[in-house]
Design a protein around this motif. Sequence first.
Motif, short mmCIF file in Angstrom:
data_model
loop_
_atom_site.label_atom_id
_atom_site.label_comp_id
_atom_site.label_asym_id
_atom_site.label_seq_id
_atom_site.Cartn_x
_atom_site.Cartn_y
_atom_site.Cartn_z
N LEU A 181 8.45 6.69 -25.98
CA LEU A 181 9.03 7.06 -24.69
C LEU A 181 9.42 8.53 -24.74
N VAL A 182 9.07 9.27 -23.70
CA VAL A 182 9.39 10.70 -23.62
C VAL A 182 10.15 10.96 -22.34
N ASP A 183 11.32 11.59 -22.46
CA ASP A 183 12.18 11.89 -21.33
C ASP A 183 11.80 13.26 -20.74
N VAL A 184 12.37 13.57 -19.58
CA VAL A 184 12.07 14.85 -18.92
C VAL A 184 12.52 16.05 -19.74
N ASP A 185 13.53 15.88 -20.60
CA ASP A 185 13.99 16.99 -21.45
C ASP A 185 13.24 17.03 -22.78
N GLU A 186 12.17 16.24 -22.89
CA GLU A 186 11.32 16.12 -24.07
C GLU A 186 11.96 15.34 -25.21
N SER A 187 13.11 14.70 -24.98
CA SER A 187 13.65 13.76 -25.95
C SER A 187 12.66 12.62 -26.11
N MET A 188 12.63 12.02 -27.30
CA MET A 188 11.66 10.95 -27.57
C MET A 188 12.34 9.77 -28.23
N ILE A 189 11.82 8.59 -27.94
CA ILE A 189 12.22 7.37 -28.63
C ILE A 189 10.94 6.66 -29.05
N GLN A 190 10.77 6.47 -30.36
CA GLN A 190 9.65 5.67 -30.86
C GLN A 190 10.17 4.27 -31.11
N GLU A 191 9.57 3.30 -30.43
CA GLU A 191 10.00 1.91 -30.56
C GLU A 191 9.16 1.20 -31.62
N TYR A 192 9.84 0.37 -32.41
CA TYR A 192 9.18 -0.48 -33.40
C TYR A 192 9.77 -1.88 -33.29
N ILE A 193 9.02 -2.86 -33.81
CA ILE A 193 9.49 -4.24 -33.92
C ILE A 193 9.26 -4.70 -35.36
N LEU A 194 10.24 -5.37 -35.93
CA LEU A 194 10.12 -5.95 -37.26
C LEU A 194 10.77 -7.33 -37.22
N PHE A 195 9.97 -8.36 -37.45
CA PHE A 195 10.45 -9.74 -37.42
C PHE A 195 11.17 -10.07 -36.11
N GLY A 196 10.65 -9.54 -35.00
CA GLY A 196 11.23 -9.80 -33.68
C GLY A 196 12.46 -8.98 -33.35
#
Length: 80
Positions: free
Chosen positions: A35-50
């Motif tokens: 996910l990339v916000d308008v201010d270029e902040s980022m969130i990388q999402e992961y899943i591990l065992f739900g």
Amino acid sequence: MFEYIICNPADKIIFEDQCKALEKNIPNLIKCKLLVDVDESMIQEYILFGKKIDIHNDYYTNGIYIISELDLTPYFNKVK
């Protein structure tokens, strides 16, 4: 929830390196959306065992941190 402060300030290269470190050291980790916000902040999402693990490169708070539904320290205690 577990929160791990990686560093400040926010930095795209350190963020990408942290993502690679998680992917290398945590078996069965599933990479999801970036996910990339308008201010270029980022969130990388992961899943591990739900359970969710999110790495934030946050320019608003000026830092890199992880918010996880799992304790990640067992995966990194062995890293030298």
